[in-house]
Design a protein around this motif. Structure first.
Motif, short mmCIF file in Angstrom:
data_model
loop_
_atom_site.label_atom_id
_atom_site.label_comp_id
_atom_site.label_asym_id
_atom_site.label_seq_id
_atom_site.Cartn_x
_atom_site.Cartn_y
_atom_site.Cartn_z
N GLU A 145 0.71 -1.32 -0.05
CA GLU A 145 0.13 -0.02 0.23
C GLU A 145 0.93 1.21 -0.06
O GLU A 145 0.39 2.53 -0.30
CB GLU A 145 -0.85 -0.11 1.38
CG GLU A 145 -1.83 -1.05 1.27
CD GLU A 145 -2.67 -1.14 2.57
OE1 GLU A 145 -3.47 -2.07 2.73
OE2 GLU A 145 -2.48 -0.31 3.46
N LEU A 146 2.27 1.26 0.02
CA LEU A 146 3.02 2.25 0.37
C LEU A 146 2.80 3.39 -0.92
O LEU A 146 2.97 4.45 -0.46
CB LEU A 146 4.43 1.99 0.54
CG LEU A 146 5.12 1.06 1.91
CD1 LEU A 146 6.53 0.98 2.07
CD2 LEU A 146 4.13 1.93 3.01
N ASP A 195 -7.76 3.04 7.08
CA ASP A 195 -8.00 1.73 6.41
C ASP A 195 -8.25 1.93 4.94
O ASP A 195 -9.17 2.52 4.67
CB ASP A 195 -9.12 1.14 7.23
CG ASP A 195 -9.64 -0.20 6.42
OD1 ASP A 195 -8.81 -0.71 5.43
OD2 ASP A 195 -10.60 -0.69 6.86
N LEU A 196 -7.32 1.60 4.08
CA LEU A 196 -7.76 1.97 2.61
C LEU A 196 -8.06 0.80 2.03
O LEU A 196 -8.28 0.56 0.71
CB LEU A 196 -6.61 2.49 1.97
CG LEU A 196 -5.97 3.72 2.32
CD1 LEU A 196 -4.82 4.42 1.52
CD2 LEU A 196 -6.87 4.79 2.55
N ALA A 197 -8.50 -0.33 2.68
CA ALA A 197 -8.98 -1.69 2.00
C ALA A 197 -9.84 -1.24 0.91
O ALA A 197 -9.82 -2.17 -0.17
CB ALA A 197 -9.42 -2.59 3.09
N GLU A 198 -10.99 -0.70 1.09
CA GLU A 198 -11.93 -0.26 0.22
C GLU A 198 -11.48 0.24 -1.18
O GLU A 198 -11.88 -0.02 -2.14
CB GLU A 198 -12.94 0.58 0.87
CG GLU A 198 -14.40 0.25 0.30
CD GLU A 198 -15.54 1.25 0.97
OE1 GLU A 198 -16.29 1.87 0.48
OE2 GLU A 198 -15.68 1.11 2.11
N LEU A 200 -8.26 0.10 -2.00
CA LEU A 200 -7.66 -0.82 -2.65
C LEU A 200 -8.12 -1.98 -3.54
O LEU A 200 -7.50 -2.48 -4.51
CB LEU A 200 -6.24 -1.19 -1.94
CG LEU A 200 -5.24 -0.08 -1.45
CD1 LEU A 200 -4.73 -0.34 -0.16
CD2 LEU A 200 -4.45 0.06 -2.65
N ALA A 201 -9.22 -2.20 -2.97
CA ALA A 201 -10.17 -3.38 -3.49
C ALA A 201 -10.88 -2.69 -4.96
O ALA A 201 -11.13 -3.57 -5.61
CB ALA A 201 -11.34 -3.68 -2.56
N GLY A 202 -10.86 -1.43 -4.98
CA GLY A 202 -11.80 -0.73 -5.99
C GLY A 202 -11.13 -0.93 -7.54
O GLY A 202 -10.03 -1.35 -7.49
N PRO B 177 -9.77 5.72 -12.23
CA PRO B 177 -10.60 7.06 -11.47
C PRO B 177 -11.24 6.70 -9.94
O PRO B 177 -11.13 7.23 -9.35
CB PRO B 177 -11.52 7.61 -12.33
CG PRO B 177 -10.87 7.27 -13.90
CD PRO B 177 -10.08 5.98 -13.49
N GLU B 178 -11.93 5.41 -10.28
CA GLU B 178 -12.81 5.03 -9.01
C GLU B 178 -11.85 4.76 -7.78
O GLU B 178 -12.30 4.91 -6.52
CB GLU B 178 -13.63 3.89 -9.35
CG GLU B 178 -14.96 4.10 -10.12
CD GLU B 178 -15.66 5.46 -9.58
OE1 GLU B 178 -16.02 5.39 -8.31
OE2 GLU B 178 -16.01 6.36 -10.37
N THR B 179 -10.63 4.35 -8.14
CA THR B 179 -9.76 4.40 -6.92
C THR B 179 -9.64 5.54 -6.20
O THR B 179 -9.44 5.63 -5.03
CB THR B 179 -8.33 3.73 -7.24
OG1 THR B 179 -8.71 2.37 -7.99
CG2 THR B 179 -7.30 3.72 -6.22
N LEU B 180 -9.15 6.54 -7.21
CA LEU B 180 -9.21 8.12 -6.59
C LEU B 180 -10.46 8.57 -5.87
O LEU B 180 -10.27 9.40 -4.72
CB LEU B 180 -8.46 8.84 -7.51
CG LEU B 180 -7.32 8.43 -8.01
CD1 LEU B 180 -6.51 9.31 -9.33
CD2 LEU B 180 -5.85 8.34 -7.00
N VAL B 181 -11.57 8.25 -6.59
CA VAL B 181 -12.74 8.69 -6.03
C VAL B 181 -13.06 8.01 -4.49
O VAL B 181 -13.07 8.89 -3.55
CB VAL B 181 -13.79 8.27 -6.94
CG1 VAL B 181 -15.19 8.48 -6.19
CG2 VAL B 181 -13.91 9.13 -8.06
#
Lengths: 202, 202
Positions: A145-146, A195-198, A200-202, B177-181
């Motif tokens: 995630e870095l 928590d950036l899980a959502e 990073l899953a996107g 884009p959706e990751t950044l959103v």
């Protein structure tokens, strides 16, 4: 009676030749892949002379960038203390540099990076190798995630510098530093350790 | 046989004279204080001609800025829907513009604003009068907090554009884009509607 015109220690031309070669190498190959040996070869000097003038590769890079401050000296302050306060401390330290006389050099660097692809590359390498990696490596987050965390932090910090010192949009332009620390600190904290899980899953 | 050289409707010189006068007026006096009447006088044309060429003051301003898009057409999409999703929708719309062919004009505008105080002023007026005020006025927040909220939003959005399109720091530079959103939407949402009491008390 003719003076020697060759390069030697203390010769400003030698220093500049090394810095030119360093800028080219760091911009073309990136901080990690650029070597003192190759930079010395490009500048037609002995690698030992590069070390003699500039010390470490970090120091050479900061000199090549004309960086007004050494993150290596500032970041221990940011990293000392609780993990939940690192966002606020990073914003506070960043604002301290930009609000100091060093800020003018920061604005010049930003101006140059915006108009010149080479400086943009150097600024990118600077952010990653001298600031973001150092901070994130200490925060015990998933290594995968870095990069995203680092570039999100950079987006908020550079945007803050742009609004405060270049575009000068009020009230950010003249707000008390602690107002901005309270406003932007939680953003940076989330990008660093949230928590950036959502995401990073996107 | 000599053609008239005076300004008349349809004459590109007239259009340019109006746009020059408009740029000067908006940069010097700001969007609100600049008047069509004064701009017409500076361009030595009738105010009716300014309206005829450019329509409203908003439209004249967008033409003077060479704005690649009209926020007045995009923002209804951002404002339609639930209040808690406005941050994500604003980031999504912003990325859509910057990732489109219009993005090149955005980069050019940013480059110009960074090196030119005049363009910086126009960009500032654009952000406030065409984007931030429109969004914030619809969100039912304390009017006293609008300027800080607006400039915080601008700091994150401009920083995102800088990192994605100018400095090009990965992975922000090429993320979906959706990751950044998902990553930046909550930041913008907090700046727009979150509790900033602690910030404003500081």
């Amino acid at each position: 009676m003719a003076r020697r015109t060759g390069r030697r220690p203390g010769n400003p031309d030698t220093r500049e030749a090394i810095l030119d070669a360093a800028r080219a190498a760091f911009a073309e190959r990136g901080f990690d892949a650029a070597s003192i040996r190759a930079i010395a070869a490009a500048a037609q000097v002995d690698p030992a002379l590069v070390h003699h003038y500039f010390g470490s590769k970090d120091q050479l890079f900061l000199a090549a960038m004309r960086a007004p401050v050494d993150p290596g000296e500032l970041l221990p302050r940011v990293l000392a203390g609780d993990r939940d306060g690192v966002g606020e401390r990073l914003v506070r330290t960043f604002l301290g540099v930009w609000d100091s006389p060093a800020g003018a050099a920061g604005v010049a660097l930003l101006r140059s990076a915006v108009s010149n692809e080479w400086t943009a590359r150097l600024l990118r390498e600077f952010l990653v190798s001298q600031v973001l990696r150092t901070v994130l490596n200490r925060l015990d987050v998933d290594p995968a995630e870095l990069p995203l965390r680092g570039s999100l932090v950079a987006s908020q910090m550079i945007g803050l510098a742009m609004m405060r010192h270049v575009i000068r949009l009020e009230p950010v332009a003249s707000a008390a530093p602690e107002t901005l620390v309270a406003a932007v600190g939680p953003t940076v904290q989330r990008y660093l350790t949230g928590d950036l899980a959502e995401v990073l899953a996107g």
